[in-house]
Scaffold this motif. Structure first.
Motif, PDB file in Angstrom:
ATOM      1  N   PHE A  46     -13.717  -7.975  37.233  1.00  0.00           N
ATOM      2  CA  PHE A  46     -14.359  -8.784  38.264  1.00  0.00           C
ATOM      3  C   PHE A  46     -15.390  -9.656  37.905  1.00  0.00           C
ATOM      4  O   PHE A  46     -15.719 -10.788  38.360  1.00  0.00           O
ATOM      5  CB  PHE A  46     -14.944  -7.899  39.302  1.00  0.00           C
ATOM      6  CG  PHE A  46     -13.532  -7.238  40.044  1.00  0.00           C
ATOM      7  CD1 PHE A  46     -12.653  -8.328  40.678  1.00  0.00           C
ATOM      8  CD2 PHE A  46     -13.150  -5.972  40.016  1.00  0.00           C
ATOM      9  CE1 PHE A  46     -11.315  -7.547  41.188  1.00  0.00           C
ATOM     10  CE2 PHE A  46     -12.004  -5.332  40.521  1.00  0.00           C
ATOM     11  CZ  PHE A  46     -11.186  -6.224  41.225  1.00  0.00           C
ATOM     12  N   VAL A  47     -16.354  -8.980  37.134  1.00  0.00           N
ATOM     13  CA  VAL A  47     -17.408  -9.981  36.415  1.00  0.00           C
ATOM     14  C   VAL A  47     -16.942 -11.069  35.615  1.00  0.00           C
ATOM     15  O   VAL A  47     -17.302 -12.329  35.659  1.00  0.00           O
ATOM     16  CB  VAL A  47     -18.536  -9.105  35.525  1.00  0.00           C
ATOM     17  CG1 VAL A  47     -19.480 -10.086  34.899  1.00  0.00           C
ATOM     18  CG2 VAL A  47     -19.267  -8.155  36.398  1.00  0.00           C
ATOM     19  N   GLY A  52     -15.976 -17.297  35.798  1.00  0.00           N
ATOM     20  CA  GLY A  52     -15.062 -18.406  35.469  1.00  0.00           C
ATOM     21  C   GLY A  52     -13.749 -18.094  34.431  1.00  0.00           C
ATOM     22  O   GLY A  52     -13.619 -18.956  33.847  1.00  0.00           O
ATOM     23  N   GLY A  53     -13.934 -16.883  34.023  1.00  0.00           N
ATOM     24  CA  GLY A  53     -13.050 -16.562  32.961  1.00  0.00           C
ATOM     25  C   GLY A  53     -11.649 -16.876  33.084  1.00  0.00           C
ATOM     26  O   GLY A  53     -11.105 -17.103  34.123  1.00  0.00           O
ATOM     27  N   HIS A  54     -10.937 -16.773  32.204  1.00  0.00           N
ATOM     28  CA  HIS A  54      -9.463 -17.251  32.047  1.00  0.00           C
ATOM     29  C   HIS A  54      -8.669 -16.126  31.536  1.00  0.00           C
ATOM     30  O   HIS A  54      -8.978 -15.593  30.369  1.00  0.00           O
ATOM     31  CB  HIS A  54      -9.168 -18.464  31.415  1.00  0.00           C
ATOM     32  CG  HIS A  54      -7.957 -18.999  31.232  1.00  0.00           C
ATOM     33  ND1 HIS A  54      -6.901 -18.722  30.242  1.00  0.00           N
ATOM     34  CD2 HIS A  54      -7.089 -19.780  31.806  1.00  0.00           C
ATOM     35  CE1 HIS A  54      -5.769 -19.114  30.535  1.00  0.00           C
ATOM     36  NE2 HIS A  54      -5.795 -19.861  31.431  1.00  0.00           N
ATOM     37  N   LEU A  55      -7.581 -15.626  32.570  1.00  0.00           N
ATOM     38  CA  LEU A  55      -6.681 -14.706  32.042  1.00  0.00           C
ATOM     39  C   LEU A  55      -5.504 -15.389  31.009  1.00  0.00           C
ATOM     40  O   LEU A  55      -5.010 -16.338  31.436  1.00  0.00           O
ATOM     41  CB  LEU A  55      -5.964 -13.929  33.216  1.00  0.00           C
ATOM     42  CG  LEU A  55      -6.794 -13.046  33.836  1.00  0.00           C
ATOM     43  CD1 LEU A  55      -6.380 -12.582  35.105  1.00  0.00           C
ATOM     44  CD2 LEU A  55      -7.285 -11.750  32.689  1.00  0.00           C
ATOM     45  N   PHE A  56      -5.096 -14.955  30.064  1.00  0.00           N
ATOM     46  CA  PHE A  56      -4.110 -15.634  29.233  1.00  0.00           C
ATOM     47  C   PHE A  56      -2.731 -15.029  29.412  1.00  0.00           C
ATOM     48  O   PHE A  56      -2.520 -13.793  29.616  1.00  0.00           O
ATOM     49  CB  PHE A  56      -4.515 -15.248  27.800  1.00  0.00           C
ATOM     50  CG  PHE A  56      -5.797 -15.831  27.285  1.00  0.00           C
ATOM     51  CD1 PHE A  56      -5.494 -17.137  26.630  1.00  0.00           C
ATOM     52  CD2 PHE A  56      -6.752 -15.365  27.487  1.00  0.00           C
ATOM     53  CE1 PHE A  56      -6.782 -17.865  25.988  1.00  0.00           C
ATOM     54  CE2 PHE A  56      -7.983 -15.922  27.152  1.00  0.00           C
ATOM     55  CZ  PHE A  56      -8.085 -17.135  26.382  1.00  0.00           C
ATOM     56  N   THR A 103     -20.732 -20.376  31.991  1.00  0.00           N
ATOM     57  CA  THR A 103     -20.469 -18.813  31.658  1.00  0.00           C
ATOM     58  C   THR A 103     -19.001 -18.770  31.609  1.00  0.00           C
ATOM     59  O   THR A 103     -18.333 -17.392  31.285  1.00  0.00           O
ATOM     60  CB  THR A 103     -20.843 -18.001  33.094  1.00  0.00           C
ATOM     61  OG1 THR A 103     -20.184 -18.640  34.153  1.00  0.00           O
ATOM     62  CG2 THR A 103     -22.379 -17.920  33.257  1.00  0.00           C
ATOM     63  N   TYR A 104     -18.161 -19.675  31.432  1.00  0.00           N
ATOM     64  CA  TYR A 104     -16.636 -19.614  31.424  1.00  0.00           C
ATOM     65  C   TYR A 104     -16.203 -18.871  29.976  1.00  0.00           C
ATOM     66  O   TYR A 104     -15.440 -18.015  30.112  1.00  0.00           O
ATOM     67  CB  TYR A 104     -16.198 -21.201  30.998  1.00  0.00           C
ATOM     68  CG  TYR A 104     -14.748 -21.264  30.798  1.00  0.00           C
ATOM     69  CD1 TYR A 104     -14.001 -20.884  31.668  1.00  0.00           C
ATOM     70  CD2 TYR A 104     -14.424 -21.456  29.310  1.00  0.00           C
ATOM     71  CE1 TYR A 104     -12.473 -20.900  31.348  1.00  0.00           C
ATOM     72  CE2 TYR A 104     -12.894 -21.776  29.008  1.00  0.00           C
ATOM     73  CZ  TYR A 104     -12.124 -21.374  29.841  1.00  0.00           C
ATOM     74  OH  TYR A 104     -10.679 -21.421  29.660  1.00  0.00           O
ATOM     75  N   GLY A 107     -16.989 -15.205  30.392  1.00  0.00           N
ATOM     76  CA  GLY A 107     -16.013 -14.506  31.447  1.00  0.00           C
ATOM     77  C   GLY A 107     -14.860 -14.256  30.733  1.00  0.00           C
ATOM     78  O   GLY A 107     -14.311 -12.962  30.823  1.00  0.00           O
ATOM     79  N   ASN A 108     -14.357 -15.060  29.836  1.00  0.00           N
ATOM     80  CA  ASN A 108     -13.412 -14.916  28.881  1.00  0.00           C
ATOM     81  C   ASN A 108     -13.474 -13.718  28.126  1.00  0.00           C
ATOM     82  O   ASN A 108     -12.788 -12.664  27.863  1.00  0.00           O
ATOM     83  CB  ASN A 108     -12.943 -16.035  28.086  1.00  0.00           C
ATOM     84  CG  ASN A 108     -12.176 -17.234  28.686  1.00  0.00           C
ATOM     85  OD1 ASN A 108     -11.887 -17.083  29.809  1.00  0.00           O
ATOM     86  ND2 ASN A 108     -12.191 -18.297  27.937  1.00  0.00           N
ATOM     87  N   THR A 109     -14.684 -13.459  27.435  1.00  0.00           N
ATOM     88  CA  THR A 109     -14.959 -12.517  26.705  1.00  0.00           C
ATOM     89  C   THR A 109     -15.103 -10.954  27.411  1.00  0.00           C
ATOM     90  O   THR A 109     -14.528 -10.005  27.102  1.00  0.00           O
ATOM     91  CB  THR A 109     -16.376 -12.664  25.812  1.00  0.00           C
ATOM     92  OG1 THR A 109     -16.256 -13.947  25.211  1.00  0.00           O
ATOM     93  CG2 THR A 109     -16.723 -11.296  25.095  1.00  0.00           C
ATOM     94  N   PHE A 110     -15.492 -11.017  28.587  1.00  0.00           N
ATOM     95  CA  PHE A 110     -15.481  -9.943  29.620  1.00  0.00           C
ATOM     96  C   PHE A 110     -14.086  -9.746  29.894  1.00  0.00           C
ATOM     97  O   PHE A 110     -13.957  -8.345  29.767  1.00  0.00           O
ATOM     98  CB  PHE A 110     -16.458 -10.438  30.830  1.00  0.00           C
ATOM     99  CG  PHE A 110     -17.791  -9.829  30.820  1.00  0.00           C
ATOM    100  CD1 PHE A 110     -18.125  -8.451  31.223  1.00  0.00           C
ATOM    101  CD2 PHE A 110     -18.900 -10.718  30.528  1.00  0.00           C
ATOM    102  CE1 PHE A 110     -19.449  -8.307  31.069  1.00  0.00           C
ATOM    103  CE2 PHE A 110     -20.026 -10.303  30.499  1.00  0.00           C
ATOM    104  CZ  PHE A 110     -20.372  -9.202  30.781  1.00  0.00           C
ATOM    105  N   LEU A 111     -13.209 -10.497  30.133  1.00  0.00           N
ATOM    106  CA  LEU A 111     -11.741 -10.018  30.510  1.00  0.00           C
ATOM    107  C   LEU A 111     -11.352  -9.573  29.177  1.00  0.00           C
ATOM    108  O   LEU A 111     -10.292  -8.617  29.562  1.00  0.00           O
ATOM    109  CB  LEU A 111     -11.121 -11.489  31.034  1.00  0.00           C
ATOM    110  CG  LEU A 111     -11.485 -11.807  32.287  1.00  0.00           C
ATOM    111  CD1 LEU A 111     -11.072 -13.372  32.728  1.00  0.00           C
ATOM    112  CD2 LEU A 111     -11.235 -10.660  33.382  1.00  0.00           C
TER     113      LEU A 111
END
Length: 134
Positions: A46-47, A52-56, A103-104, A107-111
């Motif tokens: 959720f963070v 603004g992270g992106h799922l691949f 923070t994009y 966010g990717n890294t958190f995901l």
């Protein structure tokens, strides 16, 4: 050296731990581990989306599909969180506004880390259920 086979319940516990982060440890009545380890995966998910992270996945436009496979496997480690997001198509779209956020990449890294962490949680629950770990 004799190799012991894992009981069927260990496999089901590992599958449950992958599908819903923390559920494997709940099944084993390891409440603290479920809260700590499962909660970390939920929090990362959720963070990461909030930043603004992106799922691949393999359908990203303009990208070479082979380069999408490793991060997709990492994201898929989040189990139902990833599957539900994929079904409702949330977090997958390449949005230039999201990508412009500072923070994009975080966010990717958190995901990515959330998915990889859940693979470790799954293996931990499996080993406990199989009697290989106290």
């Amino acid at each position: 050296m004799q190799v012991e086979e894992a009981p069927g319940t260990a496999w089901l516990t590992g599958l449950a731990a992958w599908f819903i982060p923390g559920l494997g440890h709940v099944i084993l009545k390891r409440w603290f581990r479920a809260l700590l380890m499962g909660g970390a995966v939920w929090l990362c998910f959720f963070v990461g989306l909030g930043m603004g992270g992106h799922l691949f996945d393999l359908t990203s436009e303009g990208q070479i599909a082979l380069l999408q496979i490793p991060p997709m496997i990492a994201n898929l480690g989040q189990g139902a969180l990833y599957i539900v997001s994929w079904l409702i198509n949330y977090g997958f779209a390449d949005d230039p506004v999201q990508a412009a956020r500072a923070t994009y990449e975080y966010g990717n890294t958190f995901l990515l880390i959330g998915g990889l962490l859940n693979y470790l949680n799954m293996l931990d629950a499996f080993d406990i259920a199989a009697g290989r770990k106290p």
